[in-house]
Design a protein around this motif. Structure first.
Motif, short mmCIF file in Angstrom:
data_model
loop_
_atom_site.label_atom_id
_atom_site.label_comp_id
_atom_site.label_asym_id
_atom_site.label_seq_id
_atom_site.Cartn_x
_atom_site.Cartn_y
_atom_site.Cartn_z
N THR A 208 0.82 -1.20 0.00
CA THR A 208 0.00 0.00 0.00
C THR A 208 0.86 1.26 0.00
O THR A 208 0.54 2.26 -0.66
CB THR A 208 -0.94 -0.01 1.21
N PHE A 211 2.28 1.46 -3.60
CA PHE A 211 1.28 1.67 -4.65
C PHE A 211 0.02 2.28 -4.05
O PHE A 211 -1.02 1.60 -3.91
CB PHE A 211 0.95 0.34 -5.35
N PRO A 212 0.06 3.56 -3.71
CA PRO A 212 -1.11 4.17 -3.05
C PRO A 212 -2.35 4.22 -3.93
O PRO A 212 -3.47 4.33 -3.41
CB PRO A 212 -0.62 5.58 -2.71
N GLY A 213 -2.21 4.11 -5.25
CA GLY A 213 -3.37 4.15 -6.13
C GLY A 213 -3.94 2.78 -6.46
O GLY A 213 -4.89 2.69 -7.26
N ASN A 239 -2.71 -0.53 -11.16
CA ASN A 239 -3.31 -0.06 -12.41
C ASN A 239 -4.67 -0.72 -12.66
O ASN A 239 -4.93 -1.29 -13.73
CB ASN A 239 -2.39 -0.33 -13.61
N TYR A 242 -10.81 0.64 -15.23
CA TYR A 242 -11.98 1.44 -14.86
C TYR A 242 -13.18 0.52 -14.61
O TYR A 242 -13.48 -0.37 -15.42
CB TYR A 242 -12.31 2.43 -15.98
N ASP A 245 -13.60 -1.25 -9.30
CA ASP A 245 -14.06 -0.96 -7.93
C ASP A 245 -15.54 -1.28 -7.76
O ASP A 245 -15.95 -1.90 -6.78
CB ASP A 245 -13.76 0.49 -7.55
#
Length: 259
Positions: A208, A211-213, A239, A242, A245
């Protein structure tokens, strides 16, 4: 250590979590007419018999895909892959992630699969693949480092070690960072077990921070038997495409029905 064999666990709740989101991501990627690369570092045997002695012994498939198969609409990519594989191999056939990928991807796409276990590699090589795949008998992390950046550069890597070697937890954050530096456009998808020991927690804290994104999605479920140490399944996706989530949230609601 090369003792792990997934035949005892195929079709369990962790597989359903991992495979449903993997199938969705592959379907998303194939909506564009551009070729892609799929890389899997720990492929297993690719095809499993849920009526076999191993699956029956543990009962994990009975508590997993047998309970949740009906939760997926027929047009969901995971359901489509399961249906195609049942038609090709029989009602008791269950695909590992390599066969799900080979079923959903196209002839223009490249598939690279690594498996080091001798028996699992032999079984993987014997699968009647619906398309061309490249099978490597080597350490999956070494294959990933050697292939990246792949051609085509667009694509996805699934990292799904057995975690039998405890060093995997310490090794993975650095390995993902090395791969990402070489292949910064690739979708890097790491599966991990949620254990009563908490062995995964330090690894996730390091991931985390690096790779915060990234997208992190976890589901919990009852232990399949008394004393079983795995109480959930997680995916860490660098990455993320889209919409992943939202798809993850939808899948999470399916797992909550198990309560």
């Amino acid at each position: 250590m090369l003792s792990y064999q997934h035949a005892y666990h195929a079709g369990n709740l962790a597989d359903v979590h991992k495979h449903a989101l993997l199938a969705w991501m592959l379907d998303y990627l194939t909506q564009k007419p551009k070729p892609l690369t799929y890389i899997e570092t720990h492929a297993g045997r690719g095809l499993y018999d849920l009526g076999g002695a191993e699956a029956v012994k543990t009962g994990e498939a009975a508590a997993g895909i047998a309970r949740l198969r009906g939760a997926f609409a027929p047009d969901h990519p995971y359901a489509r892959a399961l249906s195609a594989i049942a038609i090709a191999h029989g009602a008791q056939a269950y695909p590992g992630s390599p066969l799900i990928a080979a079923t959903l991807l196209r002839d223009i796409d490249s598939l690279h699969l690594a498996e080091l276990h001798p028996a699992e590699h032999a079984a993987l090589s014997a699968v009647p693949w619906p398309r061309k795949v490249q099978i490597h008998r080597q350490d999956g992390f070494e294959m990933a480092q050697a292939l990246c950046p792949p051609t085509p550069r667009r694509g996805l890597m699934l990292i799904d070690p057995s975690y039998e070697v405890k060093d995997d937890y310490a090794r993975l954050p650095k390995t993902l960072q090395q791969i990402h530096r070489k292949w910064n456009v690739g979708i890097l998808c790491l599966w991990y077990p949620i254990l009563t020991s908490g062995a995964h927690q330090d690894m996730l804290a390091r991931l985390t921070a690096a790779f915060p994104g990234a997208l992190r999605h976890e589901v919990g479920f009852p232990p399949v038997r008394e004393g079983h140490r795995m109480t959930g399944s997680g995916l860490f996706v660098v990455n993320p495409p889209y919409g992943l989530d939202h798809e993850s949230e939808t899948l999470g609601k399916v797992f909550k029905t198990l309560d």
